[in-house]
Design an enzyme around this catalytic site. Structure first.
Site, PDB file in Angstrom:
ATOM      1  NE  ARG A 126     -16.083 -24.117 -13.623  1.00  0.00           N
ATOM      2  CZ  ARG A 126     -17.100 -23.995 -12.772  1.00  0.00           C
ATOM      3  NH1 ARG A 126     -17.818 -22.900 -12.760  1.00  0.00           N
ATOM      4  NH2 ARG A 126     -17.376 -24.965 -11.942  1.00  0.00           N
ATOM      5  CE  LYS A 148       5.675 -19.225 -20.701  1.00  0.00           C
ATOM      6  NZ  LYS A 148       7.092 -19.583 -20.514  1.00  0.00           N
ATOM      7  CD  GLU A 190      14.712 -11.553 -18.385  1.00  0.00           C
ATOM      8  OE1 GLU A 190      14.693 -12.043 -19.528  1.00  0.00           O
ATOM      9  OE2 GLU A 190      14.837 -12.244 -17.343  1.00  0.00           O
ATOM     10  CE  LYS A 232       6.786 -12.474 -22.811  1.00  0.00           C
ATOM     11  NZ  LYS A 232       6.964 -12.730 -21.403  1.00  0.00           N
ATOM     12  CD  GLU A 242       8.218 -21.648 -23.400  1.00  0.00           C
ATOM     13  OE1 GLU A 242       7.751 -20.714 -22.740  1.00  0.00           O
ATOM     14  OE2 GLU A 242       9.270 -22.227 -23.109  1.00  0.00           O
ATOM     15  NE  ARG A 246       5.600 -16.989 -23.990  1.00  0.00           N
ATOM     16  CZ  ARG A 246       4.485 -16.561 -23.423  1.00  0.00           C
ATOM     17  NH1 ARG A 246       3.318 -16.880 -23.931  1.00  0.00           N
ATOM     18  NH2 ARG A 246       4.529 -15.802 -22.346  1.00  0.00           N
ATOM     19  CG  ASN A 250      13.201 -20.034 -22.068  1.00  0.00           C
ATOM     20  OD1 ASN A 250      12.739 -19.221 -21.254  1.00  0.00           O
ATOM     21  ND2 ASN A 250      12.517 -21.063 -22.508  1.00  0.00           N
ATOM     22  CG  HIS A 253      16.140 -17.454 -19.072  1.00  0.00           C
ATOM     23  ND1 HIS A 253      16.503 -16.406 -19.881  1.00  0.00           N
ATOM     24  CD2 HIS A 253      15.297 -16.926 -18.140  1.00  0.00           C
ATOM     25  CE1 HIS A 253      15.885 -15.306 -19.471  1.00  0.00           C
ATOM     26  NE2 HIS A 253      15.153 -15.587 -18.414  1.00  0.00           N
ATOM     27  CG  HIS A 257      16.271 -20.950 -15.019  1.00  0.00           C
ATOM     28  ND1 HIS A 257      15.475 -21.363 -16.062  1.00  0.00           N
ATOM     29  CD2 HIS A 257      15.778 -19.760 -14.616  1.00  0.00           C
ATOM     30  CE1 HIS A 257      14.521 -20.453 -16.276  1.00  0.00           C
ATOM     31  NE2 HIS A 257      14.686 -19.470 -15.411  1.00  0.00           N
ATOM     32  CG  HIS A 270      15.575 -14.207 -13.282  1.00  0.00           C
ATOM     33  ND1 HIS A 270      15.706 -15.534 -13.605  1.00  0.00           N
ATOM     34  CD2 HIS A 270      15.054 -13.595 -14.375  1.00  0.00           C
ATOM     35  CE1 HIS A 270      15.262 -15.720 -14.848  1.00  0.00           C
ATOM     36  NE2 HIS A 270      14.863 -14.557 -15.336  1.00  0.00           N
TER      37      HIS A 270
HETATM   38  N1  NAD Z   1       4.930 -14.563 -16.264  1.00  0.00           N
HETATM   39  C1  NAD Z   1       6.049 -14.431 -16.918  1.00  0.00           C
HETATM   40  O1  NAD Z   1       6.093 -14.552 -18.152  1.00  0.00           O
HETATM   41  C2  NAD Z   1       7.294 -14.124 -16.161  1.00  0.00           C
HETATM   42  C3  NAD Z   1       8.463 -13.755 -16.854  1.00  0.00           C
HETATM   43  C4  NAD Z   1       9.589 -13.416 -16.120  1.00  0.00           C
HETATM   44  C5  NAD Z   1       9.543 -13.445 -14.731  1.00  0.00           C
HETATM   45  N2  NAD Z   1       8.409 -13.810 -14.088  1.00  0.00           N
HETATM   46  C6  NAD Z   1       8.340 -13.810 -12.615  1.00  0.00           C
HETATM   47  O2  NAD Z   1       8.498 -12.479 -12.160  1.00  0.00           O
HETATM   48  C7  NAD Z   1       8.963 -12.512 -10.808  1.00  0.00           C
HETATM   49  C8  NAD Z   1      10.029 -11.458 -10.624  1.00  0.00           C
HETATM   50  O3  NAD Z   1       9.497 -10.190 -10.890  1.00  0.00           O
HETATM   51  P1  NAD Z   1      10.179  -8.860 -10.322  1.00  0.00           P
HETATM   52  O4  NAD Z   1      11.609  -8.885 -10.612  1.00  0.00           O
HETATM   53  O5  NAD Z   1       9.347  -7.733 -10.791  1.00  0.00           O
HETATM   54  O6  NAD Z   1      10.071  -9.067  -8.746  1.00  0.00           O
HETATM   55  P2  NAD Z   1       9.142  -8.470  -7.581  1.00  0.00           P
HETATM   56  O7  NAD Z   1       7.732  -8.416  -8.008  1.00  0.00           O
HETATM   57  O8  NAD Z   1       9.464  -9.243  -6.370  1.00  0.00           O
HETATM   58  O9  NAD Z   1       9.679  -6.988  -7.418  1.00  0.00           O
HETATM   59  C9  NAD Z   1      11.003  -6.782  -6.972  1.00  0.00           C
HETATM   60  C10 NAD Z   1      11.031  -5.857  -5.760  1.00  0.00           C
HETATM   61  O10 NAD Z   1      10.783  -4.517  -6.172  1.00  0.00           O
HETATM   62  C11 NAD Z   1       9.745  -3.940  -5.391  1.00  0.00           C
HETATM   63  N3  NAD Z   1       9.092  -2.955  -6.266  1.00  0.00           N
HETATM   64  C12 NAD Z   1       8.240  -3.187  -7.281  1.00  0.00           C
HETATM   65  N4  NAD Z   1       7.991  -2.049  -7.935  1.00  0.00           N
HETATM   66  C13 NAD Z   1       8.693  -1.073  -7.320  1.00  0.00           C
HETATM   67  C14 NAD Z   1       8.868   0.320  -7.552  1.00  0.00           C
HETATM   68  N5  NAD Z   1       8.302   0.929  -8.600  1.00  0.00           N
HETATM   69  N6  NAD Z   1       9.667   1.007  -6.708  1.00  0.00           N
HETATM   70  C15 NAD Z   1      10.294   0.389  -5.668  1.00  0.00           C
HETATM   71  N7  NAD Z   1      10.196  -0.927  -5.421  1.00  0.00           N
HETATM   72  C16 NAD Z   1       9.395  -1.635  -6.235  1.00  0.00           C
HETATM   73  C17 NAD Z   1       8.910  -5.093  -4.955  1.00  0.00           C
HETATM   74  O11 NAD Z   1       8.173  -4.776  -3.809  1.00  0.00           O
HETATM   75  C18 NAD Z   1       9.983  -6.163  -4.700  1.00  0.00           C
HETATM   76  O12 NAD Z   1      10.550  -5.955  -3.440  1.00  0.00           O
HETATM   77  C19 NAD Z   1       9.464 -13.924 -10.560  1.00  0.00           C
HETATM   78  O13 NAD Z   1       8.579 -14.574  -9.694  1.00  0.00           O
HETATM   79  C20 NAD Z   1       9.427 -14.575 -11.940  1.00  0.00           C
HETATM   80  O14 NAD Z   1       9.155 -15.961 -11.879  1.00  0.00           O
HETATM   81  C21 NAD Z   1       7.299 -14.138 -14.782  1.00  0.00           C
HETATM   82 ZN    ZN Z   2      14.124 -14.167 -17.240  1.00  0.00          ZN
END
Ligand code: NAD
Ligand code: ZN
Length: 370
Positions: A126, A148, A190, A232, A242, A246, A250, A253, A257, A270
């Site tokens: 929990r 999130k 972003e 942010k 949101e 918030r 987007n 987006h 998307h 993305h």
């Molecule tokens: N929670 C939120 O508010 C929120 C907001 C935006 C996006 N997201 C989510 O975030 C995710 C995307 O995140 P991302 O773009 O970081 O993707 P990711 O975590 O897949 O990382 C991208 C790639 O980079 C590699 N990597 C990470 N750090 C590295 C480093 N320092 N050096 C070399 N390689 C490295 C990873 O292994 C991966 O292959 C999506 O699932 C999306 O839905 C969440």
């Molecule tokens: Zn985004």
């Protein structure tokens, strides 16, 4: 290193630290958050294979120096890890380490690791405290801040999750040095988005220094990340769950998307989809007589210079206006069948709109298609 940014959420408040060699001092900061009873126990550090190989040894050394016993849990890299199957595997690994309520779980990686670990921490027993150590630009400026968390299902992305705020965020800018160029650029979409949605001065600063930040200037990157996080944080504090403001985050987006989905998540990352989405959102705003044409030109010119595709015709395919519109309707952000758009009265002046006529969107996309 800059002054930490506090996300002020009452008893759920936390600091975001941003700087060039934070991993080396992460141990002390983490140790101060680990309860006395949990000190001698294994400290779960969840990461992916790429980050483990490149950066885990430095983090482990710093944690050990502070008297902690890091226990790495290494998952495959990539979006498919944000799934029920890996959630189950992760929870099992955390239970095997006898992770208790007084403990702390570290999420060390990009947004995939942050979202999955945050969700696991939110539901395990929990709710267990967790820390975000983001290593991608996207995770540093976006996903690690705001609480999130989510995993994907076969029916769509981020459909299962909870709000669970981290106890601390440590963003080491130095880790971005090993990030593939395209990943770095994706995160930059972003960053630019924050200027476009609410801060014209920051956008002007990016026009001057954005390419330096992208080319490895750590001072410029530290400023870009800090400013983005501060923006942010301010929005999250106003609207943690949101229900209103918030949604400004987007910007780009609704189009983004749809572009990602219409190209089956293969042609555009993305961030690339969001960059093009921001250009389209500004173009739509100009068509509706809300935004000066010269601002549209500035948005497109800056994103183009940064290395993004800024025209629909540049997208592989390119997807037809009807297809894009139908994907917009499938996006979970539609309210009672009406599409939500983030429009702008100019650079830095975004607002939420639920009354854009679909006809206008179709006309824009048709003109783009020519
Ligand atoms: N929670 C939120 O508010 C929120 C907001 C935006 C996006 N997201 C989510 O975030 C995710 C995307 O995140 P991302 O773009 O970081 O993707 P990711 O975590 O897949 O990382 C991208 C790639 O980079 C590699 N990597 C990470 N750090 C590295 C480093 N320092 N050096 C070399 N390689 C490295 C990873 O292994 C991966 O292959 C999506 O699932 C999306 O839905 C969440
Ligand atoms: Zn985004």
């Amino acid at each position: 290193m800059t002054k930490p940014i506090t996300v002020e959420l009452g008893e759920r408040s936390y600091d975001v630290h941003i700087g060039a060699s934070l991993l080396d001092t992460a141990g002390e900061r983490i140790a101060s958050l680990v309860g006395k009873t949990a000190r001698g126990r294994p400290l779960p550090v969840v990461t992916d294979t790429n980050v483990a190989a490149l950066h885990y040894p430095r983090l482990a050394k710093s944690l050990e120096k502070a008297g902690l016993s890091p226990a790495p849990i290494v998952l495959p890299a990539g979006e498919q890890t944000k799934s029920f199957a890996y959630l189950e595997q992760l929870i099992d690994a955390l239970l095997a380490l006898e992770t208790e309520r007084g403990g702390l779980i570290l999420a060390f990686g990009g947004g995939v690791i942050g979202d999955l670990v945050g969700f696991a921490a939110g539901v395990l027993k929990r709710g267990i405290a967790f820390a975000q150590l983001p290593t991608t630009l996207l995770a540093q400026v976006d996903s690690s801040v705001g609480g999130k968390t989510a995993i994907n299902t076969a029916r769509g992305k981020n459909l299962v999750g909870v709000f669970h705020q981290p106890r601390i965020v440590l963003a080491d800018i130095g880790t971005l040095g090993t990030l593939p160029k395209r990943e770095l650029l994706g995160g930059y979409a972003e960053v630019a988005k924050y200027g476009l949605l609410g801060d014209a001065d920051f956008f002007s600063w990016l026009e001057q220094h954005g390419t330096a930040a992208l080319s490895g200037d750590e001072q410029a990157m530290t400023h870009a990340v800090s400013h983005s996080v501060a923006m942010k944080a301010a929005i999250v504090v106003r609207d943690e769950r949101e229900q209103g403001d918030r949604a400004l985050l987007n910007l780009g987006h609704t189009f983004g998307h749809a572009l990602e989905a219409a190209t089956t998540y293969s042609d555009l990352t993305h961030g690339e989809a969001v960059a093009l989405g921001c250009v389209l959102a500004f173009k739509l705003s100009a068509r509706l007589g809300l935004c000066p044409q010269q601002d549209v030109a500035r948005v497109a010119a800056h994103l183009d210079k940064a290395g993004f595709r800024t025209q629909l015709a540049d997208v592989c395919g390119p997807p037809s206006p009807d297809v894009l519109l139908s994907f917009m309707h499938q996006d979970k952000k539609t309210k009672a069948g009406r599409l939500t758009f983030i429009l702008a009265r100019g650079i830095g002046k975004a607002f939420i709109s639920n009354d854009v006529e679909e006809e206008e969107v179709l006309k824009l996309l048709e003109d783009e298609d020519e």
